[in-house]
Design a protein around this motif. Structure first.
Motif, PDB file in Angstrom:
ATOM      1  N   SER A 124       6.015   0.048  -5.969  1.00 48.02           N
ATOM      2  CA  SER A 124       4.727   0.125  -6.655  1.00 48.02           C
ATOM      3  C   SER A 124       4.435   1.572  -7.043  1.00 48.02           C
ATOM      4  CB  SER A 124       3.609  -0.407  -5.768  1.00 48.02           C
ATOM      5  OG  SER A 124       3.445   0.415  -4.620  1.00 48.02           O
ATOM      6  N   LYS A 125       3.556   1.728  -8.021  1.00 46.16           N
ATOM      7  CA  LYS A 125       3.105   3.056  -8.455  1.00 46.16           C
ATOM      8  C   LYS A 125       1.639   2.949  -8.853  1.00 46.16           C
ATOM      9  CE  LYS A 125       3.812   6.622 -11.936  1.00 46.16           C
ATOM     10  NZ  LYS A 125       2.459   6.525 -12.494  1.00 46.16           N
ATOM     11  N   PRO A 126       0.755   3.696  -8.193  1.00 42.03           N
ATOM     12  CA  PRO A 126       0.996   4.562  -7.031  1.00 42.03           C
ATOM     13  C   PRO A 126       1.281   3.729  -5.771  1.00 42.03           C
ATOM     14  CG  PRO A 126      -1.336   4.393  -7.444  1.00 42.03           C
ATOM     15  CD  PRO A 126      -0.649   3.670  -8.570  1.00 42.03           C
ATOM     16  N   ALA A 127       1.410   4.412  -4.616  1.00 41.30           N
ATOM     17  CA  ALA A 127       1.675   3.703  -3.358  1.00 41.30           C
ATOM     18  C   ALA A 127       0.531   2.750  -3.039  1.00 41.30           C
ATOM     19  CB  ALA A 127       1.869   4.704  -2.223  1.00 41.30           C
ATOM     20  N   ALA A 128       0.898   1.548  -2.614  1.00 41.57           N
ATOM     21  CA  ALA A 128      -0.109   0.534  -2.293  1.00 41.57           C
ATOM     22  C   ALA A 128      -0.758   0.831  -0.938  1.00 41.57           C
ATOM     23  CB  ALA A 128       0.529  -0.844  -2.274  1.00 41.57           C
ATOM     24  N   VAL A 129      -1.962   0.326  -0.762  1.00 43.17           N
ATOM     25  CA  VAL A 129      -2.672   0.377   0.520  1.00 43.17           C
ATOM     26  C   VAL A 129      -2.705  -1.044   1.082  1.00 43.17           C
ATOM     27  CG1 VAL A 129      -4.851   0.874   1.688  1.00 43.17           C
ATOM     28  CG2 VAL A 129      -4.068   2.347  -0.176  1.00 43.17           C
ATOM     29  N   ILE A 130      -2.210  -1.208   2.318  1.00 43.94           N
ATOM     30  CA  ILE A 130      -2.111  -2.539   2.926  1.00 43.94           C
ATOM     31  C   ILE A 130      -3.167  -2.685   4.010  1.00 43.94           C
ATOM     32  CG2 ILE A 130      -0.648  -4.061   4.323  1.00 43.94           C
ATOM     33  CD1 ILE A 130       1.750  -2.995   2.864  1.00 43.94           C
ATOM     34  N   ARG A 131      -3.867  -3.821   3.985  1.00 43.80           N
ATOM     35  CA  ARG A 131      -4.846  -4.162   5.012  1.00 43.80           C
ATOM     36  C   ARG A 131      -4.492  -5.524   5.608  1.00 43.80           C
ATOM     37  NH1 ARG A 131     -10.709  -3.738   2.655  1.00 43.80           N
ATOM     38  NH2 ARG A 131      -9.734  -4.710   0.849  1.00 43.80           N
ATOM     39  N   GLU A 148      -7.742  -3.971  12.857  1.00 42.68           N
ATOM     40  CA  GLU A 148      -7.542  -2.526  12.894  1.00 42.68           C
ATOM     41  C   GLU A 148      -6.281  -2.213  13.701  1.00 42.68           C
ATOM     42  OE1 GLU A 148      -9.394  -0.634  11.132  1.00 42.68           O
ATOM     43  OE2 GLU A 148     -11.001  -2.046  10.639  1.00 42.68           O
ATOM     44  N   GLY A 149      -5.820  -0.958  13.574  1.00 45.57           N
ATOM     45  CA  GLY A 149      -4.719  -0.489  14.405  1.00 45.57           C
ATOM     46  C   GLY A 149      -3.336  -0.662  13.808  1.00 45.57           C
ATOM     47  N   SER A 150      -3.237  -0.875  12.497  1.00 39.58           N
ATOM     48  CA  SER A 150      -1.922  -1.010  11.883  1.00 39.58           C
ATOM     49  C   SER A 150      -1.275   0.361  11.674  1.00 39.58           C
ATOM     50  CB  SER A 150      -2.033  -1.742  10.543  1.00 39.58           C
ATOM     51  OG  SER A 150      -2.863  -1.014   9.651  1.00 39.58           O
ATOM     52  N   LYS A 151       0.065   0.368  11.596  1.00 43.57           N
ATOM     53  CA  LYS A 151       0.830   1.581  11.336  1.00 43.57           C
ATOM     54  C   LYS A 151       1.515   1.437   9.977  1.00 43.57           C
ATOM     55  CE  LYS A 151       1.777   2.216  16.276  1.00 43.57           C
ATOM     56  NZ  LYS A 151       2.851   2.333  17.309  1.00 43.57           N
ATOM     57  N   THR A 152       1.417   2.491   9.139  1.00 42.63           N
ATOM     58  CA  THR A 152       1.913   2.410   7.770  1.00 42.63           C
ATOM     59  C   THR A 152       2.948   3.499   7.508  1.00 42.63           C
ATOM     60  OG1 THR A 152      -0.199   1.511   7.007  1.00 42.63           O
ATOM     61  CG2 THR A 152       1.269   2.413   5.337  1.00 42.63           C
ATOM     62  N   GLU A 153       4.026   3.115   6.831  1.00 43.69           N
ATOM     63  CA  GLU A 153       5.059   4.046   6.392  1.00 43.69           C
ATOM     64  C   GLU A 153       5.195   3.953   4.874  1.00 43.69           C
ATOM     65  OE1 GLU A 153       8.664   3.102   8.373  1.00 43.69           O
ATOM     66  OE2 GLU A 153       7.917   3.606  10.384  1.00 43.69           O
ATOM     67  N   VAL A 154       5.224   5.120   4.201  1.00 46.69           N
ATOM     68  CA  VAL A 154       5.363   5.182   2.748  1.00 46.69           C
ATOM     69  C   VAL A 154       6.678   5.884   2.424  1.00 46.69           C
ATOM     70  CG1 VAL A 154       4.360   5.974   0.588  1.00 46.69           C
ATOM     71  CG2 VAL A 154       2.863   5.250   2.455  1.00 46.69           C
ATOM     72  N   GLU A 155       7.503   5.223   1.612  1.00 43.99           N
ATOM     73  CA  GLU A 155       8.811   5.771   1.255  1.00 43.99           C
ATOM     74  C   GLU A 155       8.917   5.869  -0.266  1.00 43.99           C
ATOM     75  OE1 GLU A 155      13.572   4.603   1.635  1.00 43.99           O
ATOM     76  OE2 GLU A 155      12.017   3.320   2.515  1.00 43.99           O
ATOM     77  N   ALA A 156       9.295   7.067  -0.760  1.00 41.78           N
ATOM     78  CA  ALA A 156       9.454   7.270  -2.197  1.00 41.78           C
ATOM     79  C   ALA A 156      10.796   6.710  -2.650  1.00 41.78           C
ATOM     80  CB  ALA A 156       9.367   8.747  -2.526  1.00 41.78           C
ATOM     81  N   VAL A 157      10.764   6.016  -3.797  1.00 44.63           N
ATOM     82  CA  VAL A 157      11.988   5.481  -4.390  1.00 44.63           C
ATOM     83  C   VAL A 157      12.135   6.047  -5.797  1.00 44.63           C
ATOM     84  CG1 VAL A 157      11.972   3.390  -3.000  1.00 44.63           C
ATOM     85  CG2 VAL A 157      10.742   3.422  -5.157  1.00 44.63           C
ATOM     86  N   ASP A 158      13.111   5.574  -6.543  1.00 41.85           N
ATOM     87  CA  ASP A 158      13.374   6.125  -7.873  1.00 41.85           C
ATOM     88  C   ASP A 158      12.217   5.870  -8.831  1.00 41.85           C
ATOM     89  OD1 ASP A 158      15.801   6.944  -6.921  1.00 41.85           O
ATOM     90  OD2 ASP A 158      16.888   5.177  -7.665  1.00 41.85           O
ATOM     91  N   ASN A 159      12.169   6.707  -9.874  1.00 38.50           N
ATOM     92  CA  ASN A 159      11.210   6.538 -10.973  1.00 38.50           C
ATOM     93  C   ASN A 159       9.756   6.614 -10.520  1.00 38.50           C
ATOM     94  OD1 ASN A 159      13.324   6.221 -12.821  1.00 38.50           O
ATOM     95  ND2 ASN A 159      13.431   4.022 -12.401  1.00 38.50           N
ATOM     96  N   LYS A 160       9.476   7.520  -9.598  1.00 42.01           N
ATOM     97  CA  LYS A 160       8.103   7.811  -9.168  1.00 42.01           C
ATOM     98  C   LYS A 160       7.434   6.628  -8.478  1.00 42.01           C
ATOM     99  CE  LYS A 160       7.464  10.746 -13.244  1.00 42.01           C
ATOM    100  NZ  LYS A 160       6.603  10.996 -14.423  1.00 42.01           N
ATOM    101  N   MET A 161       8.192   5.717  -7.934  1.00 45.20           N
ATOM    102  CA  MET A 161       7.621   4.547  -7.280  1.00 45.20           C
ATOM    103  C   MET A 161       7.751   4.669  -5.766  1.00 45.20           C
ATOM    104  SD  MET A 161       8.547   1.365  -9.806  1.00 45.20           S
ATOM    105  CE  MET A 161      10.307   1.568  -9.725  1.00 45.20           C
ATOM    106  N   PHE A 162       7.012   3.769  -5.049  1.00 41.15           N
ATOM    107  CA  PHE A 162       6.919   3.869  -3.599  1.00 41.15           C
ATOM    108  C   PHE A 162       7.086   2.494  -2.959  1.00 41.15           C
ATOM    109  CE2 PHE A 162       4.434   7.222  -5.516  1.00 41.15           C
ATOM    110  CZ  PHE A 162       4.822   8.341  -4.805  1.00 41.15           C
ATOM    111  N   ARG A 163       7.683   2.517  -1.756  1.00 38.76           N
ATOM    112  CA  ARG A 163       7.772   1.332  -0.914  1.00 38.76           C
ATOM    113  C   ARG A 163       6.882   1.554   0.304  1.00 38.76           C
ATOM    114  NH1 ARG A 163      12.726   1.578   0.237  1.00 38.76           N
ATOM    115  NH2 ARG A 163      13.518   0.203  -1.402  1.00 38.76           N
ATOM    116  N   VAL A 164       6.004   0.596   0.588  1.00 42.99           N
ATOM    117  CA  VAL A 164       5.034   0.727   1.680  1.00 42.99           C
ATOM    118  C   VAL A 164       5.300  -0.370   2.707  1.00 42.99           C
ATOM    119  CG1 VAL A 164       2.597   0.790   2.317  1.00 42.99           C
ATOM    120  CG2 VAL A 164       3.331   1.702   0.106  1.00 42.99           C
ATOM    121  N   ARG A 165       5.341   0.033   3.983  1.00 41.28           N
ATOM    122  CA  ARG A 165       5.582  -0.924   5.071  1.00 41.28           C
ATOM    123  C   ARG A 165       4.488  -0.749   6.115  1.00 41.28           C
ATOM    124  NH1 ARG A 165       8.655  -0.855   9.963  1.00 41.28           N
ATOM    125  NH2 ARG A 165       9.562  -2.896  10.475  1.00 41.28           N
ATOM    126  N   SER A 166       3.821  -1.838   6.455  1.00 43.60           N
ATOM    127  CA  SER A 166       2.729  -1.820   7.433  1.00 43.60           C
ATOM    128  C   SER A 166       3.069  -2.738   8.596  1.00 43.60           C
ATOM    129  CB  SER A 166       1.413  -2.256   6.781  1.00 43.60           C
ATOM    130  OG  SER A 166       0.355  -2.243   7.720  1.00 43.60           O
TER     131      SER A 166
END
Length: 434
Positions: A181-188, A197-215
């Motif tokens: 996704s672009k920009p990085a998504a916010v997961i709830r 509440e209390g989730s942990k989120t990791e944001v990883e940059a990928v090609d072409n200015k896009m992001f992978r988000v894991r919660s």
């Protein structure tokens, strides 16, 4: 004219009344998809303006979702018939007045006049993002730019869990991943409609200015969570209400309750009684077991699946009856305390509770007996105190009479003689001889 772009451009410049100086093809970019060059005046590159805020040229930034249509507008406040030109981020000419040198059919002319050049770009991709330049051939030349921002929504939203079935009290770990996704998504996270509440989120940059988000989130499940959806919801400017759900099966031991089917009110001697054992659990309890606490079930009692039936109550039925249910998770029980009243009884019991360990009417009788005993003990204590005080008072009076008359004696002998007790004693001890 299409086969000779240089001649066409020169012709348009002459028509617009622009004075063209010596051309420098090396200073302009090549057209996309062709090898022809566009020619611009030397003065334009020597004195360009960086924005149109203080100039006669206006434009606006554009934000568009990938795959949709972006519209670029170059507007002139006070037009003097100057030529307007639109260039892409690589400074390739898209439109020169109403002529499109760039061989990209996605660009279409929406409006052309002496005061505006408006162009649409269909099926926008991430590669179209960047600055687009509006140029106005004045003296000196003017330039303003507009920025196209391309939004890319997550294309794959997935929840991962270790298993689908859990036992009440276990901890469940769930992961939700929003891909590219672009920009990085916010997961709830939500459990039903309740946000977690209390989730942990990791944001990883990928090609072409896009992001992978894991919660990731961990939840201790309860029986109330059975078949309740756990929701992974994405907040992103390119998409609305993007979510995915995960249902979890929660197993739990039975919940047991004993209810009285009949009679309603006093349980009198000679009347029937039916108790029903209600057990709810997951998996469903296979059977229920009736027993009498600290004693055997009466012989005249019958059991019909989850029911305990007394055809005719009597005093010997008094006691606590327990219903127990079990499944693969565990077992639970509930008690009912039975007290059989006389057949002529009309007063409702003050206490009648079927909870384990409590005795309804029996508890009332014990309380009454205890109160009577306390009153009797208190009365006896009061009587002993009164008798003690009475005897103490009379003992003091006796000694006072013995000493009466001795207070005024001159010495001890006289006091003894004058004492009433002493005088009486002497007289009683007199002996007479004849």
């Amino acid at each position: 004219m299409a086969s000779q772009p240089g001649a066409a451009l020169l012709f348009l410049l002459l028509v617009s009344g622009l004075r063209v100086g010596s051309l420098q093809p090396g200073r302009s970019s090549s057209l996309q998809g062709s090898s022809e060059n566009s020619a611009l005046p030397d003065s334009f590159y020597e004195h360009p303006e960086s924005s149109g805020e203080r100039l006669n040229l206006e434009t606006e930034n554009v934000t568009v979702v990938e795959g949709e249509v972006a519209t670029i507008s170059c507007r002139v406040k006070n037009n003097d018939d100057s030529v307007i030109q639109l260039l892409n981020p690589n400074r390739q000419t898209i439109y020169f007045r109403d002529f499109r040198p760039l061989k990209d059919a996605r660009f279409q002319l929406v409006n052309f006049s002496s005061s505006e050049l408006r162009v649409s770009l269909t099926n926008v991709s991430i590669h179209d993002e960047g600055r687009y330049f509006c140029q106005l051939y004045t003296d000196p030349p003017q330039e303003a730019y507009t920025t196209i921002t391309v939004l890319i929504p997550p294309n794959n939203l997935v929840i991962d869990v270790q298993k689908d079935t859990y036992v009440e009290g276990e901890e469940v770990e769930m992961n939700c991943t929003a891909m590219a996704s672009k920009p990085a998504a916010v997961i709830r996270w939500y459990k039903g409609t309740q946000e977690l509440e209390g989730s942990k989120t990791e944001v990883e940059a990928v090609d072409n200015k896009m992001f992978r988000v894991r919660s990731q989130i961990s939840v201790t499940v309860l029986r109330e969570d059975d078949d309740v959806p756990f929701v992974c919801l994405v907040d992103h400017p390119a998409v609305k209400d993007l979510e995915t759900k995960q249902y979890i099966e929660v197993q739990y031991k039975p919940m047991v309750m004993v209810s009285v089917t009949y009679p309603q009110g006093l349980t009198r001697e000679g009347e029937p009684l039916e108790l029903t054992c209600k057990a709810v659990g997951k998996p469903r309890p296979e059977r229920v077991l009736w027993q009498r606490v600290d004693d055997d079930l009466p012989e005249h009692v019958t059991i019909d699946e989850d029911k305990l039936i007394f055809n005719s109550l009597n005093k010997t039925d008094n006691g606590t009856y327990r219903c127990e249910a079990s499944n693969s998770v565990g077992s639970s029980s509930a008690d009912y305390t039975l007290y059989v009243y006389d057949a002529s009884a009309t007063t409702e019991p003050a206490v009648h509770d079927t909870r384990a360990g409590e005795e309804g009417p029996l508890a009332v009788d014990h309380a009454v007996i205890g109160g009577v005993v306390a009153v009797v003990v208190f009365a006896m204590l009061c009587l002993l105190i009164i008798l003690g005080r009475y005897f103490a008072r009379h003992k003091g009076t006796y000694f006072t009479h013995e000493a009466k008359g001795a207070d005024d004696a001159a010495d001890a002998d006289t006091a003894i003689i004058n004492a009433e007790g002493g005088q009486n004693s002497c007289e009683e001890k007199k002996e007479y001889f004849i």
